[in-house]
Scaffold this motif. Structure first.
Motif, PDB file in Angstrom:
ATOM      1  N   ALA A  88       8.023   6.571   6.754  1.00  0.00           N
ATOM      2  CA  ALA A  88       8.389   6.402   5.354  1.00  0.00           C
ATOM      3  C   ALA A  88       8.176   7.692   4.561  1.00  0.00           C
ATOM      4  CB  ALA A  88       7.579   5.268   4.726  1.00  0.00           C
ATOM      5  N   ARG A  89       7.088   8.409   4.838  1.00  0.00           N
ATOM      6  CA  ARG A  89       6.829   9.666   4.162  1.00  0.00           C
ATOM      7  C   ARG A  89       7.937  10.689   4.434  1.00  0.00           C
ATOM      8  NH1 ARG A  89       2.912   8.792   0.355  1.00  0.00           N
ATOM      9  NH2 ARG A  89       0.831   8.454   1.201  1.00  0.00           N
ATOM     10  N   SER A  90       8.611  10.548   5.568  1.00  0.00           N
ATOM     11  CA  SER A  90       9.670  11.481   5.922  1.00  0.00           C
ATOM     12  C   SER A  90      11.067  10.954   5.609  1.00  0.00           C
ATOM     13  CB  SER A  90       9.565  11.846   7.405  1.00  0.00           C
ATOM     14  OG  SER A  90       8.429  12.665   7.626  1.00  0.00           O
ATOM     15  N   GLY A  91      11.138   9.914   4.778  1.00  0.00           N
ATOM     16  CA  GLY A  91      12.422   9.503   4.237  1.00  0.00           C
ATOM     17  C   GLY A  91      13.128   8.358   4.909  1.00  0.00           C
ATOM     18  N   PHE A  92      12.542   7.750   5.917  1.00  0.00           N
ATOM     19  CA  PHE A  92      13.148   6.579   6.545  1.00  0.00           C
ATOM     20  C   PHE A  92      12.809   5.332   5.727  1.00  0.00           C
ATOM     21  CE2 PHE A  92      12.567   9.574  10.029  1.00  0.00           C
ATOM     22  CZ  PHE A  92      13.754   9.471  10.736  1.00  0.00           C
ATOM     23  N   SER A  93      13.734   4.395   5.701  1.00  0.00           N
ATOM     24  CA  SER A  93      13.423   3.093   5.098  1.00  0.00           C
ATOM     25  C   SER A  93      12.743   2.244   6.169  1.00  0.00           C
ATOM     26  CB  SER A  93      14.691   2.413   4.592  1.00  0.00           C
ATOM     27  OG  SER A  93      15.635   2.249   5.629  1.00  0.00           O
ATOM     28  N   VAL A  94      11.571   1.707   5.841  1.00  0.00           N
ATOM     29  CA  VAL A  94      10.705   1.083   6.839  1.00  0.00           C
ATOM     30  C   VAL A  94      10.186  -0.251   6.325  1.00  0.00           C
ATOM     31  CG1 VAL A  94       8.628   1.353   8.249  1.00  0.00           C
ATOM     32  CG2 VAL A  94       9.957   3.380   7.599  1.00  0.00           C
ATOM     33  N   THR A  95      10.194  -1.253   7.214  1.00  0.00           N
ATOM     34  CA  THR A  95       9.507  -2.516   6.968  1.00  0.00           C
ATOM     35  C   THR A  95       8.445  -2.696   8.039  1.00  0.00           C
ATOM     36  OG1 THR A  95      11.350  -3.641   5.863  1.00  0.00           O
ATOM     37  CG2 THR A  95       9.745  -5.027   6.969  1.00  0.00           C
ATOM     38  N   LEU A  96       7.254  -3.098   7.621  1.00  0.00           N
ATOM     39  CA  LEU A  96       6.157  -3.369   8.540  1.00  0.00           C
ATOM     40  C   LEU A  96       5.933  -4.872   8.587  1.00  0.00           C
ATOM     41  CD1 LEU A  96       3.739  -2.313  10.286  1.00  0.00           C
ATOM     42  CD2 LEU A  96       2.377  -2.371   8.195  1.00  0.00           C
ATOM     43  N   LEU A  97       5.951  -5.436   9.793  1.00  0.00           N
ATOM     44  CA  LEU A  97       5.737  -6.865   9.988  1.00  0.00           C
ATOM     45  C   LEU A  97       4.437  -7.093  10.735  1.00  0.00           C
ATOM     46  CD1 LEU A  97       9.067  -6.209  10.841  1.00  0.00           C
ATOM     47  CD2 LEU A  97       9.077  -8.606  10.183  1.00  0.00           C
ATOM     48  N   GLU A  98       3.589  -7.962  10.193  1.00  0.00           N
ATOM     49  CA  GLU A  98       2.286  -8.216  10.790  1.00  0.00           C
ATOM     50  C   GLU A  98       1.961  -9.702  10.674  1.00  0.00           C
ATOM     51  OE1 GLU A  98      -1.308  -8.559  12.327  1.00  0.00           O
ATOM     52  OE2 GLU A  98      -0.110  -6.721  12.543  1.00  0.00           O
ATOM     53  N   ALA A  99       1.352 -10.235  11.750  1.00  0.00           N
ATOM     54  CA  ALA A  99       1.061 -11.664  11.793  1.00  0.00           C
ATOM     55  C   ALA A  99      -0.184 -12.040  11.000  1.00  0.00           C
ATOM     56  CB  ALA A  99       0.901 -12.118  13.240  1.00  0.00           C
ATOM     57  N   THR A 100      -1.131 -11.109  10.855  1.00  0.00           N
ATOM     58  CA  THR A 100      -2.416 -11.429  10.240  1.00  0.00           C
ATOM     59  C   THR A 100      -2.771 -10.404   9.171  1.00  0.00           C
ATOM     60  OG1 THR A 100      -3.168 -12.343  12.349  1.00  0.00           O
ATOM     61  CG2 THR A 100      -4.846 -11.911  10.678  1.00  0.00           C
ATOM     62  N   GLN A 101      -3.108 -10.881   7.990  1.00  0.00           N
ATOM     63  CA  GLN A 101      -3.518  -9.976   6.918  1.00  0.00           C
ATOM     64  C   GLN A 101      -4.801  -9.249   7.320  1.00  0.00           C
ATOM     65  OE1 GLN A 101      -1.746  -9.693   4.022  1.00  0.00           O
ATOM     66  NE2 GLN A 101      -3.092  -8.120   3.183  1.00  0.00           N
ATOM     67  N   PRO A 102      -4.830  -7.921   7.249  1.00  0.00           N
ATOM     68  CA  PRO A 102      -6.057  -7.207   7.639  1.00  0.00           C
ATOM     69  C   PRO A 102      -7.188  -7.480   6.664  1.00  0.00           C
ATOM     70  CG  PRO A 102      -4.483  -5.695   6.641  1.00  0.00           C
ATOM     71  CD  PRO A 102      -3.765  -7.004   6.819  1.00  0.00           C
ATOM     72  N   PRO A 103      -8.413  -7.499   7.151  1.00  0.00           N
ATOM     73  CA  PRO A 103      -9.547  -7.746   6.248  1.00  0.00           C
ATOM     74  C   PRO A 103      -9.738  -6.579   5.284  1.00  0.00           C
ATOM     75  CG  PRO A 103     -10.317  -7.115   8.432  1.00  0.00           C
ATOM     76  CD  PRO A 103      -8.837  -7.304   8.547  1.00  0.00           C
ATOM     77  N   GLN A 104     -10.115  -6.900   4.062  1.00  0.00           N
ATOM     78  CA  GLN A 104     -10.401  -5.853   3.094  1.00  0.00           C
ATOM     79  C   GLN A 104     -11.642  -5.082   3.525  1.00  0.00           C
ATOM     80  OE1 GLN A 104     -10.559  -7.050  -0.984  1.00  0.00           O
ATOM     81  NE2 GLN A 104      -8.636  -8.176  -0.913  1.00  0.00           N
ATOM     82  N   TRP A 105     -11.673  -3.827   3.111  1.00  0.00           N
ATOM     83  CA  TRP A 105     -12.832  -3.000   3.430  1.00  0.00           C
ATOM     84  C   TRP A 105     -13.538  -2.622   2.146  1.00  0.00           C
ATOM     85  CZ3 TRP A 105     -15.099   1.605   2.339  1.00  0.00           C
ATOM     86  CH2 TRP A 105     -16.113   2.031   3.211  1.00  0.00           C
ATOM     87  N   HIS A 106     -14.842  -2.813   2.110  1.00  0.00           N
ATOM     88  CA  HIS A 106     -15.656  -2.402   0.971  1.00  0.00           C
ATOM     89  C   HIS A 106     -16.843  -1.610   1.504  1.00  0.00           C
ATOM     90  CE1 HIS A 106     -13.406  -5.100  -1.641  1.00  0.00           C
ATOM     91  NE2 HIS A 106     -13.618  -6.082  -0.780  1.00  0.00           N
ATOM     92  N   GLY A 107     -17.185  -0.537   0.807  1.00  0.00           N
ATOM     93  CA  GLY A 107     -18.261   0.326   1.257  1.00  0.00           C
ATOM     94  C   GLY A 107     -19.615  -0.349   1.313  1.00  0.00           C
ATOM     95  N   VAL A 108     -19.751  -1.499   0.635  1.00  0.00           N
ATOM     96  CA  VAL A 108     -21.041  -2.196   0.649  1.00  0.00           C
ATOM     97  C   VAL A 108     -21.121  -3.228   1.768  1.00  0.00           C
ATOM     98  CG1 VAL A 108     -21.424  -1.859  -1.819  1.00  0.00           C
ATOM     99  CG2 VAL A 108     -20.207  -3.903  -1.033  1.00  0.00           C
TER     100      VAL A 108
END
Length: 402
Positions: free
Chosen positions: A32-52
């Motif tokens: 995407a950074r290089s100009g391609f149109s991109v869709t990302l498909l994922e089965a499971t929402q990744p867990p949020q990350w918090h520094g604490v």
């Protein structure tokens, strides 16, 4: 790699990436950074990350080549500001022969050998960068099947929706459903082992050092963490691994101290423990028409060298460069002869690395006194040959890519 350009949308979707782990997300972001149109498909929402939050049990050893990719993608500064730990030394020794080999960054003119980072931090940081880059995220969703329609791949999704893309990228893990749908077989072997993982506090500071001891039952690694503790990866036969999971904390810490030869003194405490199976698995092909494999979907290796994620990120770099070069030359970037360039380069490099790691596993499984003595002689000789050690470091760093 070519520098990122402002993301532009083409009338039809260029790339569909299936799998939102570190490798899949990095691939979607790079394209995407290089100009391609991109869709990302994922089965499971990744867990949020918090520094604490408590440290993720799954940690990754990042080689300089992986850090360079993250820096190029504009995410390394965010990762580096959080809980990542540089390591500058590595000490590897054989419990049977006593032979030791050491690697030191300063000796080789380097600031460091790599970083130890939490997998959850890497994935979450990449995911947060996707929207700004113009990647459409579809989660949760699964791919039920895909077929070729001219110069497009038509994906059937679990919500009965269809999605068309010029290229389909399979980064959906070791059990890759897409690989199976494409009819790509794998080969390899089951090590009959599990890796027990935990974070431990020790009597002595880890000294920014990655420690690895080869035992008759398998390798044991202590990886330095940012909070002063160490991440343990202990490869054991399945029954032994399950026994280690069942031990009470005090007994486990004592067993771990003995197994590590108390390289960091006594083990004072441990987190919860977990285990995952170990195997060698290599895809027999990396591409079919308008479809490629990346990361664990293409290759799974023993964790003794900590190179699994780095190999996947080198796949990302190679695929990105091949596609950008083809597109900028005005050709069909997803044509079979273009994808074969990626497949040849990465399958050759990954197969070499995978069999080298497998060879180390077999080498350290020798128990005959004569063979142990020969192994010890070879390790001691290697430790004295600075050019050879430098070559090993350069390859692990990603500076020597095939």
């Amino acid at each position: 790699m070519n520098r990122p350009v402002t993301c532009r949308r083409s009338p039809a979707l260029d790339v569909a990436v299936v799998g939102g782990g570190v490798v899949g997300a990095a691939s979607a972001l790079a394209l995407a950074r290089s100009g391609f149109s991109v869709t990302l498909l994922e089965a499971t929402q990744p867990p949020q990350w918090h520094g604490v939050d408590a440290l993720d049990l799954r940690v990754v050893g990042l080689a300089p080549s992986s850090v360079a990719l993250f820096d190029y993608l504009g995410v390394w500064s965010v990762m580096r500001a959080e809980r990542v730990c540089p390591y500058r030394h590595m000490r590897v020794w054989d419990s049977q022969s006593g032979a030791t080999i050491t690697f030191d960054a300063a000796t080789e003119g380097r600031e460091l050998l790599g970083y130890i980072a939490e997998n959850r931090l890497l994935q979450w940081t990449l995911w947060q960068a996707l929207d700004e880059a113009g990647v459409q995220r579809r989660c949760p969703v699964r791919v039920r099947g895909f077929t070729l329609h001219g110069n497009r791949v038509l994906l059937r999704l679990t919500d009965d929706e269809k999605l068309a893309a010029r290229l389909l990228v399979g980064a959906d893990g070791a059990a890759s459903p897409l690989r199976a749908m494409a009819g790509i077989a794998t080969h390899g072997r089951d090590y009959g082992q599990q890796a027990v993982v935990a974070h431990v506090s020790t009597e002595h500071f880890h000294q920014d050092t990655a420690w690895q001891r080869f035992l008759p039952t398998g390798p044991l690694a202590f990886l330095p963490l940012a909070d002063g503790r160490s991440s343990v990866v202990w490869s054991l036969p399945r029954d032994n691994a399950q026994r280690m999971l069942s031990l009470d904390t005090a007994t486990f810490c004592k067993a771990l101290g003995l197994a590590s030869d108390f390289c960091l003194g006594t083990i004072r405490s441990t987190t919860q423990r977990a285990a995952f199976p170990l195997k060698l698995q290599l895809a027999e092909r990396y591409q079919t028409e308008r479809f490629v494999l990346l990361g664990d979907a293409a290759h799974v290796v023993h964790p003794l060298a900590g190179q699994g994620v780095n190999m996947g990120l080198r796949d990302v770099r190679c695929l990105h460069d091949v596609l950008v070069t083809a597109r900028d030359a005005g050709g069909d970037f997803a044509a079979s002869h273009i994808l074969r360039r990626y497949a040849r380069r990465r399958r050759s490099a990954n197969t070499f690395d995978a069999h080298f790691f497998d060879g180390l596993v077999r080498l350290y499984a020798w128990h005959s006194p004569v063979l142990v003595a020969a192994r010890g002689f070879g390790v001691r000789l290697c430790d004295r040959l600075e050019p050879l050690k430098r070559c090993i470091i350069e390859h692990a760093a990603g500076s020597l890519l095939t």
